[in-house]
Design an enzyme around this catalytic site. Structure first.
Site, PDB file in Angstrom:
ATOM      1  N   THR A 299       0.844  -1.191   0.000  1.00 16.81           N
ATOM      2  CA  THR A 299       0.000   0.000   0.000  1.00 16.81           C
ATOM      3  C   THR A 299       0.882   1.245   0.000  1.00 16.81           C
ATOM      4  OG1 THR A 299      -1.860   1.029   1.129  1.00 16.81           O
ATOM      5  CG2 THR A 299      -0.348  -0.152   2.533  1.00 16.81           C
ATOM      6  N   LYS A 303       3.809   1.319  -3.710  1.00 16.64           N
ATOM      7  CA  LYS A 303       3.358   0.522  -4.858  1.00 16.64           C
ATOM      8  C   LYS A 303       4.353   0.585  -6.030  1.00 16.64           C
ATOM      9  CE  LYS A 303      -1.515   0.321  -3.735  1.00 16.64           C
ATOM     10  NZ  LYS A 303      -2.896   0.453  -4.119  1.00 16.64           N
ATOM     11  N   GLY A 374      -4.517   9.429  -8.446  1.00 17.46           N
ATOM     12  CA  GLY A 374      -3.491   8.745  -7.655  1.00 17.46           C
ATOM     13  C   GLY A 374      -3.439   7.262  -7.979  1.00 17.46           C
ATOM     14  N   THR A 397      -4.815  18.384  -8.863  1.00 11.46           N
ATOM     15  CA  THR A 397      -3.532  18.787  -9.450  1.00 11.46           C
ATOM     16  C   THR A 397      -3.596  18.515 -10.958  1.00 11.46           C
ATOM     17  OG1 THR A 397      -2.462  18.174  -7.401  1.00 11.46           O
ATOM     18  CG2 THR A 397      -1.019  18.445  -9.306  1.00 11.46           C
ATOM     19  N   TYR A 459     -13.580   2.941   1.458  1.00 15.86           N
ATOM     20  CA  TYR A 459     -14.343   1.849   2.087  1.00 15.86           C
ATOM     21  C   TYR A 459     -14.519   2.026   3.589  1.00 15.86           C
ATOM     22  CZ  TYR A 459      -9.694  -0.050   3.132  1.00 15.86           C
ATOM     23  OH  TYR A 459      -8.410  -0.211   3.571  1.00 15.86           O
ATOM     24  N   GLY A 480     -16.912   0.972  -1.765  1.00 19.00           N
ATOM     25  CA  GLY A 480     -15.484   0.638  -1.799  1.00 19.00           C
ATOM     26  C   GLY A 480     -15.168  -0.689  -1.133  1.00 19.00           C
TER      27      GLY A 480
HETATM   28  P1  NAP Z   1      -3.178   8.738  -3.669  1.00 19.74           P
HETATM   29  O1  NAP Z   1      -2.317   8.035  -4.627  1.00 19.74           O
HETATM   30  O2  NAP Z   1      -2.571   9.541  -2.589  1.00 19.74           O
HETATM   31  O3  NAP Z   1      -4.150   9.708  -4.515  1.00 19.74           O
HETATM   32  C1  NAP Z   1      -5.076  10.524  -3.878  1.00 19.74           C
HETATM   33  C2  NAP Z   1      -5.920  11.265  -4.909  1.00 19.74           C
HETATM   34  O4  NAP Z   1      -6.922  11.979  -4.203  1.00 19.74           O
HETATM   35  C3  NAP Z   1      -5.153  12.278  -5.720  1.00 19.74           C
HETATM   36  O5  NAP Z   1      -5.685  12.354  -6.997  1.00 19.74           O
HETATM   37  C4  NAP Z   1      -5.408  13.575  -4.940  1.00 19.74           C
HETATM   38  O6  NAP Z   1      -5.340  14.710  -5.758  1.00 19.74           O
HETATM   39  C5  NAP Z   1      -6.830  13.373  -4.522  1.00 19.74           C
HETATM   40  N1  NAP Z   1      -7.178  14.136  -3.337  1.00 19.74           N
HETATM   41  C6  NAP Z   1      -6.823  13.870  -2.046  1.00 19.74           C
HETATM   42  N2  NAP Z   1      -7.361  14.779  -1.214  1.00 19.74           N
HETATM   43  C7  NAP Z   1      -8.090  15.647  -1.994  1.00 19.74           C
HETATM   44  C8  NAP Z   1      -8.871  16.780  -1.724  1.00 19.74           C
HETATM   45  N3  NAP Z   1      -9.027  17.225  -0.482  1.00 19.74           N
HETATM   46  N4  NAP Z   1      -9.470  17.407  -2.759  1.00 19.74           N
HETATM   47  C9  NAP Z   1      -9.320  16.961  -4.007  1.00 19.74           C
HETATM   48  N5  NAP Z   1      -8.582  15.898  -4.340  1.00 19.74           N
HETATM   49  C10 NAP Z   1      -7.973  15.234  -3.341  1.00 19.74           C
HETATM   50  O7  NAP Z   1      -4.183   7.717  -2.949  1.00 19.74           O
HETATM   51  P2  NAP Z   1      -4.784   6.354  -3.546  1.00 19.74           P
HETATM   52  O8  NAP Z   1      -3.904   5.204  -3.242  1.00 19.74           O
HETATM   53  O9  NAP Z   1      -5.170   6.582  -4.945  1.00 19.74           O
HETATM   54  O10 NAP Z   1      -6.063   6.182  -2.601  1.00 19.74           O
HETATM   55  C11 NAP Z   1      -7.185   7.056  -2.728  1.00 19.74           C
HETATM   56  C12 NAP Z   1      -8.346   6.504  -1.912  1.00 19.74           C
HETATM   57  O11 NAP Z   1      -8.773   5.268  -2.469  1.00 19.74           O
HETATM   58  C13 NAP Z   1      -7.970   6.133  -0.474  1.00 19.74           C
HETATM   59  O12 NAP Z   1      -8.126   7.226   0.362  1.00 19.74           O
HETATM   60  C14 NAP Z   1      -8.925   5.003  -0.128  1.00 19.74           C
HETATM   61  O13 NAP Z   1     -10.057   5.527   0.510  1.00 19.74           O
HETATM   62  C15 NAP Z   1      -9.312   4.456  -1.464  1.00 19.74           C
HETATM   63  N6  NAP Z   1      -8.781   3.076  -1.637  1.00 19.74           N
HETATM   64  C16 NAP Z   1      -9.711   2.087  -1.782  1.00 19.74           C
HETATM   65  C17 NAP Z   1      -9.288   0.793  -1.956  1.00 19.74           C
HETATM   66  C18 NAP Z   1     -10.307  -0.287  -2.082  1.00 19.74           C
HETATM   67  O14 NAP Z   1      -9.941  -1.455  -2.223  1.00 19.74           O
HETATM   68  N7  NAP Z   1     -11.573   0.049  -2.038  1.00 19.74           N
HETATM   69  C19 NAP Z   1      -7.925   0.472  -2.035  1.00 19.74           C
HETATM   70  C20 NAP Z   1      -7.013   1.514  -1.881  1.00 19.74           C
HETATM   71  C21 NAP Z   1      -7.460   2.815  -1.695  1.00 19.74           C
HETATM   72  P3  NAP Z   1      -3.932  15.419  -6.070  1.00 19.74           P
HETATM   73  O15 NAP Z   1      -3.358  14.690  -7.244  1.00 19.74           O
HETATM   74  O16 NAP Z   1      -4.303  16.807  -6.372  1.00 19.74           O
HETATM   75  O17 NAP Z   1      -3.095  15.285  -4.827  1.00 19.74           O
END
Ligand code: NAP
Length: 516
Positions: A299, A303, A374, A397, A459, A480
């Site tokens: 995680t 990754k 992300g 972004t 989730y 999720g």
């Molecule tokens: P990540 O790589 O850090 O990406 C986060 C994304 O969210 C980026 O695009 C970021 O935008 C955006 N973001 C964060 N805070 C924001 C805000 N306040 N306003 C607007 N945009 C915002 O994280 P990730 O690994 O993709 O995970 C994202 C979410 O997916 C996690 O928080 C989790 O809840 C969920 N997730 C679910 C599973 C599942 O199996 N269901 C697995 C993993 C994660 P910027 O590019 O502008 O920073």
């Protein structure tokens, strides 16, 4: 034999007796009387408490403040208490190695031991700050001074990579010995102490009664970390990231391992730092095949580090992981060869198709809006672009969003254009709405409508504000948790070769979240 020991730290006889009773019911195999916690210390109180511990074996300790003791009792009294414990038939007494060296202390203890040879002497050394300069030298010194001693070497791990010296000592030294690490980074050393053959590992009755940093509760050790099932052959798995404290992986995978009676254990691997620390950890586990690490869930933020490590070590990279440029699963074979996979892709598609009751082929005609760019967004976009869906990415972004869109040949729009969306499927791939930010949603209710499907990858909670608003408007929803369970199920198959029972996984996750 590794005893699961529970420290008894009550400040008076009444409280200590209550703790003894609770620890027995919870399944303690050994009780450590931390007599330095007692407000009034005397040999007769210690004799009373030893009796209360029966029929369990007992360690009597009166820790010096300099090595983590609770109260500053004089050396004469502390050594006197241990001698009295020997006369009272305690199975073990624990004295700091440093305090065993002065002739008067040594004589008192050795005279008592000569009369009651049933008691074993633990000679302990603690470093609350950092690693020992040489753990093997201290071990050697202890045994040269008193060959019948059980050395106990405990130090603070400031990073998970600090734990390997304790593992090496346990692996290389024979006989009875105790070694593990304190602090959050040392957690795994307490869990796998039994696999490594440490004579004792310690767990507290509850969070409040922990006597050292990083101590787990007896319930966590037995229920989540399968203490009763661990042996030297147990294969190890884990979730690697930072932070991992909140991860549901250990509960879900260990419950599934338990259900199939597999000799496997899944650990929380808090791996701070970046690529360098990640590679060091992997090199250390590969160099120590005897640890039997066989697989990892990966995680944030590792990754891409995982993928780059597998590439560097000429391992196998599944084509999907290469395409997404991130691995969320690693396997390590018996020869130390590593392979990389990504189950987020399949997990997201499976969640969408099974909840909406459509096939992958049907997604080809869908107009999809993805919020976020992300790690999760990458997997979701890769999966959907494979099905032929028409995708628009919205991200805070701009550069990051545009890059992802260019890579997968999609459209990009800035986040402030989101209210005008006309999508059939909206997917939130940001952390907006995730606990504790539960009052926020990436899109206001007024822009949601009937006929739309809304998938939130968050989730925790499963029913986010976005999903509740969508349901209120009559839209179909995908949570999720479905994705989490699908991707964890795919990992389970990689870890075990067997199909996961995703219904059981979902129930385990829901029960666990309801308890939190
Ligand atoms: P990540 O790589 O850090 O990406 C986060 C994304 O969210 C980026 O695009 C970021 O935008 C955006 N973001 C964060 N805070 C924001 C805000 N306040 N306003 C607007 N945009 C915002 O994280 P990730 O690994 O993709 O995970 C994202 C979410 O997916 C996690 O928080 C989790 O809840 C969920 N997730 C679910 C599973 C599942 O199996 N269901 C697995 C993993 C994660 P910027 O590019 O502008 O920073």
């Amino acid at each position: 034999m590794t005893y699961l020991a529970v420290p008894i730290s009550g400040e008076n006889v009444k409280k200590a007796k209550q703790q003894i009773k609770t620890a027995k019911v919870a399944g303690a195999e050994l009780l450590e009387l931390r007599t330095d916690y007692l407000e009034e210390l005397s040999t007769s109180v210690v004799e009373t408490l030893i009796k209360a511990c029966r029929p369990l074996p007992v360690i009597v300790t009166c820790r010096d403040v300099a090595q983590g003791g609770a109260r500053a009792y004089p050396s004469l009294l502390r050594v006197g208490v241990l001698a009295a414990a020997i006369y009272a038939g305690a199975e073990f007494v624990d004295l700091e190695y440093e305090n065993f060296l002065p002739a008067q202390n040594q004589e008192k203890i050795l005279v008592a031991l000569a009369k009651h040879s049933r008691t074993r002497l633990i000679l302990s050394v603690h470093n609350f700050r950092t690693r020992f300069e040489s753990i093997t030298r201290i071990n050697r010194d202890i045994l040269s001074v008193y060959p019948a001693a059980i050395p106990k070497l405990v130090y603070t791990a400031n990073h998970i990579n600090d734990c390997f010296e304790a593992f090496d000592l346990l692996r290389q030294s024979g006989g009875e010995r105790i070694a593990f690490c304190m602090g959050q980074a040392g957690l795994i050393s307490r869990i796998i102490a039994k696999k490594m053959g440490s004579l004792v590992t310690f767990a507290s009755i509850d969070d409040k009664s922990a006597t050292a940093p990083g101590q787990l509760t007896i319930e966590e050790l037995k229920e989540t970390y399968r203490f009763d099932k661990i042996d030297s052959d147990t294969e190890l798995y884990g979730v690697m990231g930072s932070p991992v404290g909140h991860s549901l992986g250990p509960v879900v995978h260990n419950k599934c391992f338990s259900k199939m009676r597999a000799n496997k254990l899944y650990l929380p691997i808090q791996l701070d730092g970046g690529k360098e620390e990640f590679e060091t950890f992997m090199q250390k586990i590969i160099a120590r095949r005897w640890l039997h690490f066989r697989g990892f869930s990966i995680t944030l933020p590792h990754k891409q580090n995982a993928l780059s490590f597998v590439r560097k070590s000429s391992g196998v990279i599944e084509s999907l992981a290469a395409k997404i440029d991130a691995a969320n699963t690693l396997l390590v074979d018996r020869h130390g060869k590593v392979s990389a996979y990504n189950t987020d892709y399949a997990g997201a598609l499976e969640a969408i198709t099974s909840t909406l009751k459509i096939t992958n082929a049907k997604l080809a005609g869908f107009n999809v809006s993805v919020i976020g760019a992300g790690g999760v967004a990458r997997a979701v976009v890769a999966g959907l672009s494979d099905t032929g869906a028409t995708i628009t990415i919205y991200n805070r972004t701009v550069e990051r969003g545009r890059n992802l869109a260019d890579e997968f040949d999609c459209d990009f729009k800035p986040l402030d254009e989101l209210p005008g969306i006309n999508a059939e499927l909206l997917i939130n791939c940001t952390s907006i709405g995730m606990h504790p930010d539960v009052k926020h949603s990436p899109l206001s209710k007024k822009y949601l409508r009937k006929g739309m499907a809304v998938f939130d990858t968050v989730y925790n909670p499963a029913q986010t504000l976005l999903l509740k608003s969508a349901a209120d408007k009559g839209a179909k929803t995908v949570d999720g948790l479905s994705m989490f369970v699908s991707q964890a199920g795919a990992q389970f198959k990689l870890f075990t070769g067997q199909q996961a029972n995703t219904r059981f996984m979902r129930k385990t996750v829901s029960d666990c979240m309801a308890r939190k």
